[in-house]
Scaffold this active site. Structure first.
Site: not given
Ligand code: KIV
Length: 296
Positions: A74, A145, A211
């Site tokens: 994205d 996510e 991340e």
């Protein structure tokens, strides 16, 4: 880590099994990377590479370079569509990019990102979006996510036949909730990330992406789960690494651009393109292009 040979379960589309010699025979496409190859990499203590890709040529080049996983992220929001955050992109925006990448990659596993707003309301919404990416986007898996809170959604998607890569740590879609780009899982917060990873693995995620997580925390997560992990700003202990390709190749840049600490630039594509475009413009203005050799 590569599927150098192909057995029944890893045979590429339409070609049937390939020789078990460790080589791909001439004229045949190489074996498709499958989720079990990523699991095998972890078991063997090997690493694999993932890059984002949003179009045909990037996908072809990275595939030819042997990058095992291509992510239609994205992050197309920031790197293709010109938005400041990843929040505005939609499933309909990403589907054509995903199709282009999937049609162009002969070997890499193609993973599509579920954009903000495409899975949060219910497991059924996650399944619906995941089905669209596999059916209309030709992706082989999706990434989403979120932590343990989304375990039911992951479970429903996996039950529907959609391989899910879970993305924890700093999750850009929650940038406003997290108060900006901040490292996650520091100190006592490491336990939360480990619990998230375990819950997502139990729900069926085939891989956990982290991340902006301290290297030590990421190493603890990698050790706590049996599925492979992928890191971006998460140190060297993860099974895989991922970068946004425009960062990796130095396409993104220019005045005021902030390059994250975790990025390593392997080329200066921005400089190369800038120079090419300037010289082309100069040639056109001066009449040096087109020459007789470019004319019919
Ligand atoms: O969308 C994306 O590019 C990502 C990577 C940062 C992992 O999610």
């Amino acid at each position: 880590m590569v599927p150098t040979t192909s057995d029944e379960s890893s045979a590429p589309y339409g070609t049937g099994p390939q020789p078990a010699s460790g080589r791909v025979s001439a004229g045949r496409p190489p074996a498709r990377v499958r989720i079990h190859h990523l699991a095998a990499a972890k078991e063997r203590g090997e690493h694999f590479a993932m890059l984002t890709a949003y179009d045909q040529y990037a996908a072809q080049i990275f595939d030819e370079a042997g990058i095992e996983v291509l992510l239609v992220g994205d992050s197309a929001a920031n790197n293709v569509f010109g938005y400041e955050t990843s929040l505005p992109v939609t499933v309909d925006d990403l589907l054509p990019l995903c199709r282009a990448v999937a049609r162009s990659a002969r070997r890499a596993l193609v993973v599509a990102d579920l954009p903000f707003g495409s899975y949060e309301t219910s497991p059924a919404q996650g399944v619906e979006s995941g089905v669209r990416f596999l059916k209309e986007g030709l992706a082989h898996a999706v990434k989403m996510e979120g932590g343990a809170f989304y375990a039911d959604t992951v479970r429903a998607m996996v039950q529907a036949g959609i391989p899910v890569m879970a993305h924890i740590g700093f999750t850009p879609q929650s940038e406003h909730a997290l108060g900006g780009y901040r490292v996650q899982g520091r100190g006592d917060d490491a336990a939360r990330l480990i619990e998230d990873a375990k819950a997502l693995e139990a729900a069926g995620a085939f891989c956990i992406l982290m991340e902006m997580v301290p290297a030590e925390t990421a190493a603890a997560v990698e050790a706590a789960v049996s599925v492979p992990t992928i890191g971006i700003g998460a140190g060297a202990s993860t099974t895989g690494q991922v970068l946004v390709w425009q960062d990796m190749a130095g396409l993104r840049g220019g005045e005021g651009t902030r390059i994250a600490k975790f990025v390593k630039q392997y080329a200066d594509l921005r400089g190369t393109l800038l120079d090419a475009a300037r010289r082309y413009g100069d040639d056109v203005r001066s009449g040096a292009f087109p020459g007789p050799e470019h004319s019919f």
